[in-house]
Design a protein around this motif. Structure first.
Motif, PDB file in Angstrom:
ATOM      1  N   GLU A   1      48.296  43.940  38.629  1.00 50.69           N
ATOM      2  CA  GLU A   1      47.792  42.592  38.923  1.00 50.69           C
ATOM      3  C   GLU A   1      47.136  42.488  40.296  1.00 50.69           C
ATOM      4  O   GLU A   1      46.495  41.486  40.597  1.00 50.69           O
ATOM      5  CB  GLU A   1      48.921  41.568  38.769  1.00 50.69           C
ATOM      6  CG  GLU A   1      49.359  41.454  37.319  1.00 50.69           C
ATOM      7  CD  GLU A   1      50.410  40.376  37.101  1.00 50.69           C
ATOM      8  OE1 GLU A   1      50.653  39.546  38.006  1.00 50.69           O
ATOM      9  OE2 GLU A   1      50.985  40.368  35.997  1.00 50.69           O
ATOM     10  N   SER A   2      47.252  43.537  41.120  1.00 49.60           N
ATOM     11  CA  SER A   2      46.600  43.509  42.429  1.00 49.60           C
ATOM     12  C   SER A   2      45.112  43.854  42.332  1.00 49.60           C
ATOM     13  O   SER A   2      44.365  43.691  43.285  1.00 49.60           O
ATOM     14  CB  SER A   2      47.299  44.475  43.401  1.00 49.60           C
ATOM     15  OG  SER A   2      47.070  45.812  43.003  1.00 49.60           O
ATOM     16  N   ILE A   3      44.687  44.320  41.153  1.00 50.06           N
ATOM     17  CA  ILE A   3      43.284  44.693  40.928  1.00 50.06           C
ATOM     18  C   ILE A   3      42.551  43.480  40.363  1.00 50.06           C
ATOM     19  O   ILE A   3      43.124  42.685  39.608  1.00 50.06           O
ATOM     20  CB  ILE A   3      43.197  45.900  39.972  1.00 50.06           C
ATOM     21  CG1 ILE A   3      43.833  47.131  40.635  1.00 50.06           C
ATOM     22  CG2 ILE A   3      41.763  46.208  39.575  1.00 50.06           C
ATOM     23  CD1 ILE A   3      43.911  48.347  39.769  1.00 50.06           C
ATOM     24  N   SER A   4      41.280  43.333  40.737  1.00 50.21           N
ATOM     25  CA  SER A   4      40.500  42.165  40.305  1.00 50.21           C
ATOM     26  C   SER A   4      40.477  42.042  38.786  1.00 50.21           C
ATOM     27  O   SER A   4      40.535  43.034  38.056  1.00 50.21           O
ATOM     28  CB  SER A   4      39.075  42.249  40.838  1.00 50.21           C
ATOM     29  OG  SER A   4      38.334  43.209  40.116  1.00 50.21           O
ATOM     30  N   GLU A   5      40.356  40.800  38.354  1.00 49.71           N
ATOM     31  CA  GLU A   5      40.378  40.514  36.925  1.00 49.71           C
ATOM     32  C   GLU A   5      39.192  41.168  36.208  1.00 49.71           C
ATOM     33  O   GLU A   5      39.329  41.624  35.072  1.00 49.71           O
ATOM     34  CB  GLU A   5      40.371  38.998  36.687  1.00 49.71           C
ATOM     35  CG  GLU A   5      40.702  38.640  35.262  1.00 49.71           C
ATOM     36  CD  GLU A   5      40.905  37.141  35.073  1.00 49.71           C
ATOM     37  OE1 GLU A   5      40.565  36.676  33.971  1.00 49.71           O
ATOM     38  OE2 GLU A   5      41.381  36.464  35.994  1.00 49.71           O
ATOM     39  N   ASP A   6      38.039  41.224  36.871  1.00 43.16           N
ATOM     40  CA  ASP A   6      36.855  41.851  36.261  1.00 43.16           C
ATOM     41  C   ASP A   6      37.135  43.322  35.911  1.00 43.16           C
ATOM     42  O   ASP A   6      36.811  43.781  34.809  1.00 43.16           O
ATOM     43  CB  ASP A   6      35.653  41.794  37.212  1.00 43.16           C
ATOM     44  CG  ASP A   6      35.047  40.413  37.312  1.00 43.16           C
ATOM     45  OD1 ASP A   6      35.451  39.525  36.526  1.00 43.16           O
ATOM     46  OD2 ASP A   6      34.159  40.225  38.172  1.00 43.16           O
ATOM     47  N   ILE A   7      37.698  44.047  36.840  1.00 44.69           N
ATOM     48  CA  ILE A   7      37.987  45.470  36.616  1.00 44.69           C
ATOM     49  C   ILE A   7      39.091  45.615  35.566  1.00 44.69           C
ATOM     50  O   ILE A   7      39.006  46.492  34.690  1.00 44.69           O
ATOM     51  CB  ILE A   7      38.363  46.177  37.935  1.00 44.69           C
ATOM     52  CG1 ILE A   7      37.128  46.218  38.850  1.00 44.69           C
ATOM     53  CG2 ILE A   7      38.889  47.592  37.676  1.00 44.69           C
ATOM     54  CD1 ILE A   7      37.384  46.804  40.218  1.00 44.69           C
ATOM     55  N   ARG A   8      40.091  44.762  35.626  1.00 48.40           N
ATOM     56  CA  ARG A   8      41.178  44.812  34.631  1.00 48.40           C
ATOM     57  C   ARG A   8      40.631  44.519  33.230  1.00 48.40           C
ATOM     58  O   ARG A   8      41.007  45.195  32.267  1.00 48.40           O
ATOM     59  CB  ARG A   8      42.277  43.827  34.998  1.00 48.40           C
ATOM     60  CG  ARG A   8      43.074  44.304  36.223  1.00 48.40           C
ATOM     61  CD  ARG A   8      44.112  43.312  36.723  1.00 48.40           C
ATOM     62  NE  ARG A   8      45.055  42.960  35.696  1.00 48.40           N
ATOM     63  CZ  ARG A   8      45.433  41.691  35.446  1.00 48.40           C
ATOM     64  NH1 ARG A   8      44.987  40.695  36.173  1.00 48.40           N
ATOM     65  NH2 ARG A   8      46.297  41.437  34.492  1.00 48.40           N
ATOM     66  N   ASP A   9      39.717  43.537  33.133  1.00 48.37           N
ATOM     67  CA  ASP A   9      39.111  43.223  31.828  1.00 48.37           C
ATOM     68  C   ASP A   9      38.288  44.399  31.295  1.00 48.37           C
ATOM     69  O   ASP A   9      38.320  44.707  30.092  1.00 48.37           O
ATOM     70  CB  ASP A   9      38.223  41.980  31.924  1.00 48.37           C
ATOM     71  CG  ASP A   9      39.034  40.689  32.054  1.00 48.37           C
ATOM     72  OD1 ASP A   9      40.263  40.721  31.806  1.00 48.37           O
ATOM     73  OD2 ASP A   9      38.429  39.662  32.415  1.00 48.37           O
ATOM     74  N   GLU A  10      37.560  45.048  32.191  1.00 43.33           N
ATOM     75  CA  GLU A  10      36.769  46.204  31.776  1.00 43.33           C
ATOM     76  C   GLU A  10      37.688  47.349  31.328  1.00 43.33           C
ATOM     77  O   GLU A  10      37.410  48.030  30.343  1.00 43.33           O
ATOM     78  CB  GLU A  10      35.866  46.677  32.919  1.00 43.33           C
ATOM     79  CG  GLU A  10      34.892  47.748  32.486  1.00 43.33           C
ATOM     80  CD  GLU A  10      33.883  48.138  33.558  1.00 43.33           C
ATOM     81  OE1 GLU A  10      33.244  49.192  33.376  1.00 43.33           O
ATOM     82  OE2 GLU A  10      33.742  47.406  34.562  1.00 43.33           O
ATOM     83  N   ALA A  11      38.792  47.529  32.034  1.00 38.21           N
ATOM     84  CA  ALA A  11      39.759  48.566  31.645  1.00 38.21           C
ATOM     85  C   ALA A  11      40.330  48.259  30.261  1.00 38.21           C
ATOM     86  O   ALA A  11      40.456  49.165  29.418  1.00 38.21           O
ATOM     87  CB  ALA A  11      40.869  48.663  32.679  1.00 38.21           C
ATOM     88  N   LYS A  12      40.649  47.004  30.019  1.00 35.59           N
ATOM     89  CA  LYS A  12      41.196  46.598  28.704  1.00 35.59           C
ATOM     90  C   LYS A  12      40.156  46.806  27.609  1.00 35.59           C
ATOM     91  O   LYS A  12      40.472  47.303  26.523  1.00 35.59           O
ATOM     92  CB  LYS A  12      41.638  45.128  28.765  1.00 35.59           C
ATOM     93  CG  LYS A  12      42.059  44.539  27.438  1.00 35.59           C
ATOM     94  CD  LYS A  12      43.374  45.098  26.946  1.00 35.59           C
ATOM     95  CE  LYS A  12      43.888  44.289  25.767  1.00 35.59           C
ATOM     96  NZ  LYS A  12      44.149  45.080  24.601  1.00 35.59           N
TER      97      LYS A  12
END
Length: 181
Positions: A135-146
């Motif tokens: 959760e410390s990583i930006s939502e944009d990068i987390r969404d791309e990872a997902k």
């Protein structure tokens, strides 16, 4: 039968063999071999067995080239080494069952594809999941990872199907669906 008739028949026989040898050697790139290896295989197809010296004489290739190409053909199960009593020369025979050649080669390649890609996917999914769950990583990068994780997960359907295809070929179950004539 007169001599001229025999000669014409011999010429037709050689022409027929040459046409098939030419066609097989041109299409052997499908099996990952050079046209030279294809020509060796196709020439051997019409013989019971040959040693390297006989191949070299028939095809006009160097012995090292013959040896390298025959080894490659052995690896993909298109040529087999034969034991011949009383000689030290290695003798080889072409696999004449095209079904066997096809199955052996493509199953090897497909199994390799599945293994390499499934290993890479497993490693990538682990990394992508770590990113997504952090959760410390930006939502944009987390969404791309997902998104990438889901994409890779979907690709595994193909690789599992490919494993089943290989298994159906190895067990010859495929002939139930696509019979030999």
């Amino acid at each position: 039968m007169d001599k001229a008739c025999v000669e014409r028949a011999r010429e037709k026989l050689e022409y027929a063999q040459d046409r098939v040898i030419e066609a097989i050697s041109e299409t052997m790139d499908l099996y990952g071999v050079t046209p030279a290896a294809g020509k060796i295989y196709a020439t051997m197809y019409f013989k019971d067995q040959m040693n390297l010296d006989e191949m070299r004489e028939e095809l006009g290739m160097s012995k090292p080239s013959m040896s390298t190409n025959v080894r490659k053909l052995q690896q993909i199960e298109m040529v087999k080494k034969k034991f011949q009593r009383g000689t030290r020369k290695h003798t080889y025979a072409a696999e004449k069952d095209f079904f066997h050649s096809f199955m052996a080669y493509f199953c090897q390649m497909w199994e390799r594809e599945v293994k390499l890609n499934m290993e890479a996917i497993a490693e990538a999914e682990k990394l992508l999941l770590e990113i997504y769950e952090d959760e410390s990583i930006s939502e944009d990068i987390r969404d791309e990872a997902k998104k990438n994780y889901d994409l890779l997960d979907q690709s595994k359907v193909y690789y599992r199907w490919l494993e089943k295809l290989v298994e159906s070929i190895r067990t010859e179950e495929i002939y139930t669906f696509i019979p030999k004539e």
